[in-house]
Motif scaffolding. Structure first.
Motif, PDB file in Angstrom:
ATOM      1  N   CYS A  41      -0.996  -1.049 -11.651  1.00 34.69           N
ATOM      2  CA  CYS A  41      -0.435  -1.680 -10.455  1.00 34.69           C
ATOM      3  C   CYS A  41       0.910  -1.032 -10.184  1.00 34.69           C
ATOM      4  O   CYS A  41       1.522  -0.453 -11.071  1.00 34.69           O
ATOM      5  CB  CYS A  41      -0.243  -3.170 -10.685  1.00 34.69           C
ATOM      6  N   GLY A  42       1.370  -1.167  -8.963  1.00 36.30           N
ATOM      7  CA  GLY A  42       2.671  -0.598  -8.624  1.00 36.30           C
ATOM      8  C   GLY A  42       3.403  -1.448  -7.631  1.00 36.30           C
ATOM      9  O   GLY A  42       2.819  -2.297  -6.968  1.00 36.30           O
ATOM     10  N   THR A  43       4.703  -1.202  -7.553  1.00 40.85           N
ATOM     11  CA  THR A  43       5.561  -1.888  -6.606  1.00 40.85           C
ATOM     12  C   THR A  43       6.324  -0.844  -5.817  1.00 40.85           C
ATOM     13  O   THR A  43       6.825   0.123  -6.389  1.00 40.85           O
ATOM     14  CB  THR A  43       6.560  -2.802  -7.340  1.00 40.85           C
ATOM     15  N   VAL A  44       6.409  -1.025  -4.508  1.00 36.17           N
ATOM     16  CA  VAL A  44       7.206  -0.158  -3.660  1.00 36.17           C
ATOM     17  C   VAL A  44       8.350  -0.992  -3.114  1.00 36.17           C
ATOM     18  O   VAL A  44       8.130  -2.067  -2.539  1.00 36.17           O
ATOM     19  CB  VAL A  44       6.374   0.424  -2.498  1.00 36.17           C
ATOM     20  N   ALA A  45       9.575  -0.510  -3.322  1.00 34.27           N
ATOM     21  CA  ALA A  45      10.759  -1.167  -2.781  1.00 34.27           C
ATOM     22  C   ALA A  45      11.346  -0.273  -1.700  1.00 34.27           C
ATOM     23  O   ALA A  45      11.562   0.922  -1.921  1.00 34.27           O
ATOM     24  CB  ALA A  45      11.788  -1.408  -3.875  1.00 34.27           C
ATOM     25  N   VAL A  46      11.587  -0.835  -0.528  1.00 36.73           N
ATOM     26  CA  VAL A  46      12.191  -0.101   0.574  1.00 36.73           C
ATOM     27  C   VAL A  46      13.659  -0.502   0.635  1.00 36.73           C
ATOM     28  O   VAL A  46      13.978  -1.691   0.677  1.00 36.73           O
ATOM     29  CB  VAL A  46      11.499  -0.435   1.915  1.00 36.73           C
TER      30      VAL A  46
END
Length: 59
Positions: A41-46
């Motif tokens: 799984c992954g998380t993208v932070a903008v």
């Protein structure tokens, strides 16, 4: 026009976007898809130019 940065965190690594822009977002998306296929799984932070978090999404 403001510049946004797309940082990726997966189970095994953290990829910090130091350039910003559309091309980098597409590259990070490719990394996320590759790791998702491998069962991660992954998380993208903008973030904005001041490194303030604008949006976070998990996949």
């Amino acid at each position: 026009m403001p510049r946004y940065y797309f940082h990726l965190r997966s189970k095994e690594r953290f990829v910090r976007d130091t350039e910003g822009g559309d091309k980098v977002a597409a590259e990070l998306h490719g990394v996320l898809l590759h790791e998702t296929r491998a069962g991660c799984c992954g998380t993208v932070a903008v973030t904005d130019e001041g490194d303030r978090i604008i949006h976070v999404t998990s996949h």
